[in-house]
Design a protein around this motif. Structure first.
Motif, PDB file in Angstrom:
ATOM      1  N   ASN A 159      21.132  71.727 -61.901  1.00 18.20           N
ATOM      2  CA  ASN A 159      21.506  71.302 -60.545  1.00 18.20           C
ATOM      3  C   ASN A 159      23.031  71.316 -60.374  1.00 18.20           C
ATOM      4  OD1 ASN A 159      18.862  70.966 -59.747  1.00 18.20           O
ATOM      5  ND2 ASN A 159      18.833  68.754 -60.101  1.00 18.20           N
ATOM      6  N   GLN A 160      23.731  70.908 -61.421  1.00 19.22           N
ATOM      7  CA  GLN A 160      25.193  70.904 -61.367  1.00 19.22           C
ATOM      8  C   GLN A 160      25.738  72.330 -61.254  1.00 19.22           C
ATOM      9  OE1 GLN A 160      27.557  68.170 -61.700  1.00 19.22           O
ATOM     10  NE2 GLN A 160      25.795  66.937 -61.134  1.00 19.22           N
ATOM     11  N   ILE A 161      25.134  73.255 -62.029  1.00 17.26           N
ATOM     12  CA  ILE A 161      25.559  74.659 -61.957  1.00 17.26           C
ATOM     13  C   ILE A 161      25.261  75.226 -60.574  1.00 17.26           C
ATOM     14  CG2 ILE A 161      25.116  76.982 -62.854  1.00 17.26           C
ATOM     15  CD1 ILE A 161      24.622  75.710 -65.598  1.00 17.26           C
ATOM     16  N   GLU A 162      24.069  74.940 -60.067  1.00 18.42           N
ATOM     17  CA  GLU A 162      23.674  75.436 -58.738  1.00 18.42           C
ATOM     18  C   GLU A 162      24.601  74.912 -57.652  1.00 18.42           C
ATOM     19  OE1 GLU A 162      19.564  75.767 -56.160  1.00 18.42           O
ATOM     20  OE2 GLU A 162      20.053  73.844 -57.098  1.00 18.42           O
ATOM     21  N   ALA A 163      25.041  73.667 -57.798  1.00 20.01           N
ATOM     22  CA  ALA A 163      25.897  73.046 -56.777  1.00 20.01           C
ATOM     23  C   ALA A 163      27.352  73.496 -56.869  1.00 20.01           C
ATOM     24  CB  ALA A 163      25.813  71.526 -56.910  1.00 20.01           C
ATOM     25  N   GLY A 164      27.671  74.359 -57.813  1.00 18.56           N
ATOM     26  CA  GLY A 164      29.036  74.864 -57.934  1.00 18.56           C
ATOM     27  C   GLY A 164      29.960  73.977 -58.739  1.00 18.56           C
ATOM     28  N   LYS A 165      29.408  72.988 -59.405  1.00 18.71           N
ATOM     29  CA  LYS A 165      30.224  72.122 -60.241  1.00 18.71           C
ATOM     30  C   LYS A 165      30.666  72.867 -61.511  1.00 18.71           C
ATOM     31  CE  LYS A 165      29.710  68.450 -57.637  1.00 18.71           C
ATOM     32  NZ  LYS A 165      30.852  67.839 -56.922  1.00 18.71           N
ATOM     33  N   LYS A 166      31.798  72.461 -62.065  1.00 17.95           N
ATOM     34  CA  LYS A 166      32.314  73.110 -63.269  1.00 17.95           C
ATOM     35  C   LYS A 166      31.631  72.508 -64.493  1.00 17.95           C
ATOM     36  CE  LYS A 166      36.571  75.075 -65.039  1.00 17.95           C
ATOM     37  NZ  LYS A 166      38.043  75.168 -64.872  1.00 17.95           N
ATOM     38  N   VAL A 167      30.893  73.344 -65.192  1.00 16.23           N
ATOM     39  CA  VAL A 167      30.109  72.901 -66.352  1.00 16.23           C
ATOM     40  C   VAL A 167      30.646  73.561 -67.608  1.00 16.23           C
ATOM     41  CG1 VAL A 167      27.828  72.972 -67.443  1.00 16.23           C
ATOM     42  CG2 VAL A 167      28.032  72.458 -64.991  1.00 16.23           C
ATOM     43  N   ALA A 168      30.720  72.794 -68.691  1.00 16.09           N
ATOM     44  CA  ALA A 168      31.157  73.323 -69.986  1.00 16.09           C
ATOM     45  C   ALA A 168      30.054  73.110 -71.009  1.00 16.09           C
ATOM     46  CB  ALA A 168      32.433  72.639 -70.445  1.00 16.09           C
ATOM     47  N   LEU A 169      29.813  74.128 -71.820  1.00 14.98           N
ATOM     48  CA  LEU A 169      28.907  74.033 -72.957  1.00 14.98           C
ATOM     49  C   LEU A 169      29.781  73.990 -74.205  1.00 14.98           C
ATOM     50  CD1 LEU A 169      26.319  76.779 -71.914  1.00 14.98           C
ATOM     51  CD2 LEU A 169      26.257  74.322 -71.388  1.00 14.98           C
ATOM     52  N   VAL A 170      29.692  72.888 -74.945  1.00 14.10           N
ATOM     53  CA  VAL A 170      30.548  72.699 -76.120  1.00 14.10           C
ATOM     54  C   VAL A 170      29.701  72.736 -77.382  1.00 14.10           C
ATOM     55  CG1 VAL A 170      32.203  71.187 -77.279  1.00 14.10           C
ATOM     56  CG2 VAL A 170      32.127  71.268 -74.769  1.00 14.10           C
ATOM     57  N   LEU A 171      29.982  73.702 -78.252  1.00 12.02           N
ATOM     58  CA  LEU A 171      29.342  73.745 -79.557  1.00 12.02           C
ATOM     59  C   LEU A 171      30.292  73.120 -80.561  1.00 12.02           C
ATOM     60  CD1 LEU A 171      26.895  74.832 -81.255  1.00 12.02           C
ATOM     61  CD2 LEU A 171      28.356  76.801 -81.786  1.00 12.02           C
ATOM     62  N   ASN A 172      29.889  71.997 -81.121  1.00 12.13           N
ATOM     63  CA  ASN A 172      30.665  71.343 -82.186  1.00 12.13           C
ATOM     64  C   ASN A 172      29.683  71.074 -83.319  1.00 12.13           C
ATOM     65  OD1 ASN A 172      33.388  70.242 -82.836  1.00 12.13           O
ATOM     66  ND2 ASN A 172      32.194  68.399 -83.232  1.00 12.13           N
ATOM     67  N   ALA A 173      29.274  72.165 -83.972  1.00 16.31           N
ATOM     68  CA  ALA A 173      28.150  72.104 -84.904  1.00 16.31           C
ATOM     69  C   ALA A 173      28.598  72.226 -86.348  1.00 16.31           C
ATOM     70  CB  ALA A 173      27.152  73.213 -84.571  1.00 16.31           C
ATOM     71  N   LYS A 174      27.659  71.916 -87.222  1.00 14.14           N
ATOM     72  CA  LYS A 174      27.913  71.910 -88.667  1.00 14.14           C
ATOM     73  C   LYS A 174      27.202  73.088 -89.322  1.00 14.14           C
ATOM     74  CE  LYS A 174      27.139  68.950 -92.726  1.00 14.14           C
ATOM     75  NZ  LYS A 174      26.597  67.658 -93.185  1.00 14.14           N
ATOM     76  N   LYS A 175      27.983  73.987 -89.901  1.00 13.58           N
ATOM     77  CA  LYS A 175      27.478  75.079 -90.736  1.00 13.58           C
ATOM     78  C   LYS A 175      26.278  75.797 -90.104  1.00 13.58           C
ATOM     79  CE  LYS A 175      29.244  72.881 -94.925  1.00 13.58           C
ATOM     80  NZ  LYS A 175      28.954  72.473 -96.319  1.00 13.58           N
ATOM     81  N   GLU A 176      25.166  75.917 -90.879  1.00 10.27           N
ATOM     82  CA  GLU A 176      24.045  76.733 -90.412  1.00 10.27           C
ATOM     83  C   GLU A 176      23.287  76.111 -89.242  1.00 10.27           C
ATOM     84  OE1 GLU A 176      22.397  74.021 -93.534  1.00 10.27           O
ATOM     85  OE2 GLU A 176      24.138  75.328 -93.420  1.00 10.27           O
TER      86      GLU A 176
END
Length: 361
Positions: A186-203
Motif C-alpha cells: 500500500n505504501q509503494i502504491e501510494a507513492g511513499k518512499k520505501v527502502a528494503l534493507v538487507l542486514n543479514a548474516k552469512k548464508e
C-alpha cells in the motif's frame, strides 16, 4: 534463561567457513548432532569420536587418534578441524597429542571448545577457530582481528538488544504476514518512499534476500523501492564473499540494482549503523529490515518500520526497540545450507500472493 547457540556450534560453523573438509567432534555422538547434520548439507563431513561413560573416566585420546586415521583414509582431506565438547574438556583431553600421534598429511586445527567456554557466548567458539587458523597460517592476523572485532560487537548486540539479554523470552511468530505485506505494498502504491534493507548474516542472506527480487512494479511501476544491503563482494573469507557475489549477480539477472552497499555479510553488527544513516539521508517513509534487524539503531529513525527476523524469540525484543511490525522466518539456516542462490521465504511468498491482487486491478 532460554536455550541459545553454543560455542561448539559456532566452532563448527566457522570451520565450515574456513572450507574444512572434515570436522571431528570429540565427544558423545549426540553432542551438537543437529548442527552437524545440517552442516553436511554444506559439503563438510562431520564425524564424532562417540565418547561413552568409560571414556569419561579413562580418557578417549586413542579414539580421537583412530578417528583421525579413519578420516584420513576415507576422505583424504586437506584441512581437518577437531572441536572439543563439554565431556572432553572437563576431563582434560589433550587434542594436540592425539594429532601428533596420528600424524596424518592434512593440516589439523584443534579447537578446545565446550558449551560453557568463557561466558558461554556462541561467538567464543568462532573466535577460538580464528585464533587457531592464524597460528596455522590459514588466514592472516589482520583478517582474524577484523572478524574477532565483528564477533565481539555481535555479542554486545545480542546482550543489549537481542535474545541474550538474560531474562526468559517467549517465542512468537510476530504479526500476520499478509497484513504486513499489504502495508508494504500500500505504501509503494501510494507513492511513499520505501527502502528494503538487507542486514543479514552469512548464508542466511539467501533467505532474507528473497524480498529484494520481487516484482514491486505491479503495485506501482513508477515507485521502485530503494535497496540497501550488506553485500560487499570483497569482504570476508572466500565462502562469505561468494554468497554476496551470488546474490548480487542473481539480482542483476532480474535487472534489480542494489543502490547502496553497507559492508560485508560478516559485518552485520556494524553495517546496521550505516543503513540507518542512509535511511535518514534518503528521507524514507517506510523501511523493511531483514536478517538481523536488532543490529540497527532503529530508535534513531522517525518512520514506519518492518522487521524480518529468523528468531521467534527476537519478536518481543524487536517490538521493544520500536519496530512497528515484526515477522519471523523459520529455519533460516536449514533452508540456506548447501545453496548458492536465493531461496523462497515465507514473507516473500506472502508478498507475491498479495501482488497478484494488484495485477487484477
Amino acid at each position: 534463561m532460554h536455550p541459545r547457540p553454543s560455542p561448539i556450534a559456532a566452532s563448527l560453523y566457522t570451520l565450515r567457513d574456513m572450507n574444512a573438509d572434515v570436522v571431528i567432534l570429540h565427544g558423545p555422538h549426540g553432542c551438537c548432532f543437529r548442527t552437524g547434520r545440517l552442516l553436511e548439507n554444506d559439503g563438510v563431513r562431520i564425524v564424532t569420536t562417540a565418547m561413552s561413560e568409560n571414556d569419561f573416566i579413562f580418557g578417549a585420546g586413542e579414539k580421537l587418534e583412530e578417528t583421525l586415521l579413519k578420516v584420513d583414509k576415507m576422505f583424504s582431506p586437506a584441512l581437518v578441524g577437531i572441536v572439543g565438547t563439554c565431556a572432553s574438556m572437563i576431563i582434560g583431553e589433550d587434542l594436540k597429542e592425539a594429532v601428533q600421534r596420528a600424524n596424518i598429511k592434512a593440516k589439523v586445527l584443534t579447537v578446545e571448545s565446550h558449551g560453557g567456554f568463557g561466558e558461554g557466548d556462541n561467538t567464543e567458539g568462532a573466535i577460538m577457530v580464528l585464533e587457531a587458523a592464524v597460528k596455522e597460517g590459514i588466514i592472516p592476523p589482520e583478517e582474524a582481528e577484523r572478524q574477532i572485532k565483528m564477533l565481539k560487537m555481535a555479542t554486545q548486540v545480542e546482550k543489549t538488544r537481542g535474545m541474550a539479554q538474560g531474562e526468559y523470552i517467549s517465542p512468537s511468530f510476530g504479526d500476520d504476514k499478509e497484513e504486513v505485506a499489504r502495508e508494504l505494498l500500500n505504501q509503494i502504491e501510494a507513492g511513499k518512499k520505501v527502502a528494503l534493507v538487507l542486514n543479514a548474516k552469512k548464508e542466511t542472506s539467501y533467505l532474507f534476500g528473497d524480498i529484494l527480487k520481487l516484482p514491486y512494479y505491479m503495485a506501482n511501476p513508477e515507485n521502485p523501492p530503494i535497496i540497501i544491503a550488506n553485500l560487499d563482494e570483497d569482504t570476508g573469507l572466500e565462502r562469505i564473499r561468494s554468497h554476496a557475489r551470488n546474490i548480487v549477480n542473481e539480482l542483476k539477472e532480474d535487472e534489480i540494482q542494489v543502490d547502496f552497499i553497507t559492508g560485508g555479510l560478516d559485518e552485520y553488527p556494524e553495517t546496521g549503523k550505516s543503513a540507518v544513516q542512509l535511511l535518514k539521508e534518503e528521507k524514507v517513509d517506510l523501511a523493511v529490515i531483514a536478517g538481523v534487524p536488532h543490529a540497527l539503531p532503529i530508535e534513531e529513525l522517525d518512520l514506519k518500520t518492518i522487521a524480518v527476523t529468523d528468531g521467534p524469540r527476537l519478536v518481543e525484543p524487536l517490538k521493544k526497540l520500536g519496530y512497528d511490525m515484526v515477522v519471523a522466518e523459520l529455519d533460516a539456516h536449514a533452508k540456506t545450507l548447501g545453496t548458492d542462490s536465493i531461496v523462497s521465504s515465507d514473507f516473500g511468498e506472502t508478498i507475491k500472493k498479495v501482488l497478484k491482487e494488484y495485477k487484477l486491478k
